[in-house]
Design an enzyme around this catalytic site. Sequence first.
Site, PDB file in Angstrom:
ATOM      1  N   GLY A  87      -1.432  -0.388   7.508  1.00  0.00           N
ATOM      2  CA  GLY A  87      -1.452  -1.820   7.217  1.00  0.00           C
ATOM      3  C   GLY A  87      -0.088  -2.366   6.846  1.00  0.00           C
ATOM      4  O   GLY A  87       0.098  -3.578   6.744  1.00  0.00           O
ATOM      5  N   ASP A 119      -0.214  -8.150   2.521  1.00  0.00           N
ATOM      6  CA  ASP A 119       0.943  -8.854   3.084  1.00  0.00           C
ATOM      7  C   ASP A 119       1.826  -7.943   3.933  1.00  0.00           C
ATOM      8  O   ASP A 119       2.832  -8.386   4.495  1.00  0.00           O
ATOM      9  CB  ASP A 119       1.768  -9.509   1.967  1.00  0.00           C
ATOM     10  CG  ASP A 119       2.360  -8.495   0.990  1.00  0.00           C
ATOM     11  OD1 ASP A 119       2.131  -7.276   1.176  1.00  0.00           O
ATOM     12  OD2 ASP A 119       3.042  -8.928   0.040  1.00  0.00           O
ATOM     13  N   GLY A 120       1.486  -6.652   4.002  1.00  0.00           N
ATOM     14  CA  GLY A 120       2.275  -5.728   4.819  1.00  0.00           C
ATOM     15  C   GLY A 120       3.607  -5.333   4.202  1.00  0.00           C
ATOM     16  O   GLY A 120       4.391  -4.622   4.828  1.00  0.00           O
ATOM     17  N   ASP A 245      -7.565   9.683   3.839  1.00  0.00           N
ATOM     18  CA  ASP A 245      -6.448   9.164   4.658  1.00  0.00           C
ATOM     19  C   ASP A 245      -5.109   9.581   4.074  1.00  0.00           C
ATOM     20  O   ASP A 245      -4.069   9.380   4.699  1.00  0.00           O
ATOM     21  CB  ASP A 245      -6.521   7.637   4.774  1.00  0.00           C
ATOM     22  CG  ASP A 245      -6.677   6.951   3.428  1.00  0.00           C
ATOM     23  OD1 ASP A 245      -7.604   7.310   2.681  1.00  0.00           O
ATOM     24  OD2 ASP A 245      -5.860   6.067   3.115  1.00  0.00           O
TER      25      ASP A 245
END
Length: 475
Positions: A87, A119-120, A245
């Site tokens: 992301g 927001d990355g 993950d």
Amino acid sequence: MTFLFDHSWKRSLPGLFLEQVPDPAPKPGLVVLNEGLARSLGLDVSALQDNGADWFSGARVPPGADPIALAYSGHQFGGFSPVLGDGRAHLLGEFVVDGRRFDLQLKGSGRTPFSRGGDGKAALGPMLREYLISEAMAALGVPTTRCLAVASTGQEILRDTGLLPGAVVARVAASHIRVGSFQFLSARQDTAKLRALLDYTIARHDPDLSPGDALGLFDRVAARQAALIAEWMGLGFVHGVMNTDNMALSGETIDYGPCAFMDAYAPGTVFSSIDRQGRYAYANQPLILGWNLARLAESLLGFFDPDSGRAVDLANERLDQIAPLYEAQWLRVMRRKLGLLGQEPGDLDLAQALLSAMEGQGADWTLTFRRLAQATEGDAPALTGLFGDPAALIGWLPRWRARLAPGAQSRLLAANPAVIARNHKVEEALDAATRGDMAPFFALLAALQSPFVENEAYMLPAPSGFGRYVTFCGT
Ligand code: AMP
Ligand code: MG
């Protein structure tokens, strides 16, 4: 040219990534470049110095890079999220050094289709934190991803505490194949792509295995992960977010979000603000190892045996072996930390008895083991002084001494670090860096890179006024 990028993930694993370029950074700056790592990877250091601000901030894609965001699922705190993925990260490509393939990934480099509400971006403090702690782990000999650089973007980002300077970390990993990568394809019942990922992983990490040998791969991953978690336990390291993950099939420590080192030994130690149930507490990490490996086994089940009943039996046989496998690794680590040579039947009990003596006594984990080196022959006030009540320790010492062979003192000093990333020192360095003063960061980094050298300024636990330490994810 500096990087001779290859793109095997893109070639071999369609369906497991999306093409996505990093966000351009308005005012890129190179905050720190890992010259030692760059040299050990055969990279051109002066080219990295000249271009690092642009390449590592996302301002300019390095020549030959072909950025992608990886797709994966993940069990987060036990709940399954079928679509997580990168992301806020971009895999620029891979490069091969002496036959070993490495990923180069940017993190904090902008939104992707996997960003959901995020927001990355990333703030400078947390990216420098990943740099510090992964360098500490590498210097301690623990398998880990490494940071090649941190670059500032010149963009301010909004977090709970207000506006913070934005930054990107450039991460080097043996691969970014996670348990969650397998879960992503397994959840979609995409057998052909799952088989491609299985073969890709074998070729990359265990090339001596035959294609399709899922049981063989599972055994290797279990062995690597059991050894890794045992090393964490030996160091008092709490990863903090052992979601599926964040477990790499390479056996490297990955994802330095809310991790921290424990000061006083307490099995229930948790630092992460969101881990309210203590799922990823210090002493739970070996149990989560088994839990996560069970998720990997489920994803691979179809390749264990064509007969589904037989496949389940094979998986269960292996999962039953995780606890003894881990215990053997823990004992290996503890023998080293206790300065023991060879193997004797009472060793496990001896190690466990020391932990019992430490529990509830406020005994600093790192200093207790370090100061054992002063107690091989007689009284060690610096050691006993770490304990609220040292009675149990004093009872234990003669038993331990009776098991020691000559040379124990130097073995103890070589096995037990003097310097770990103390929480208050990390915070001090990151606060200063956020205000524009990098001096404390570089001083701490130098201390962490020589963890077996006694260094008064970095050895002591936080003063009591520091309070309980709380860490955060996704910052
Ligand atoms: P982590 O807890 O760092 O393993 O992250 C879990 C998931 O959240 C991953 O899919 C990350 O890519 C995503 N993520 C974390 N922080 C952000 C962010 N600021 N913006 C977008 N996605 C994020
Ligand atoms: Mg992660």
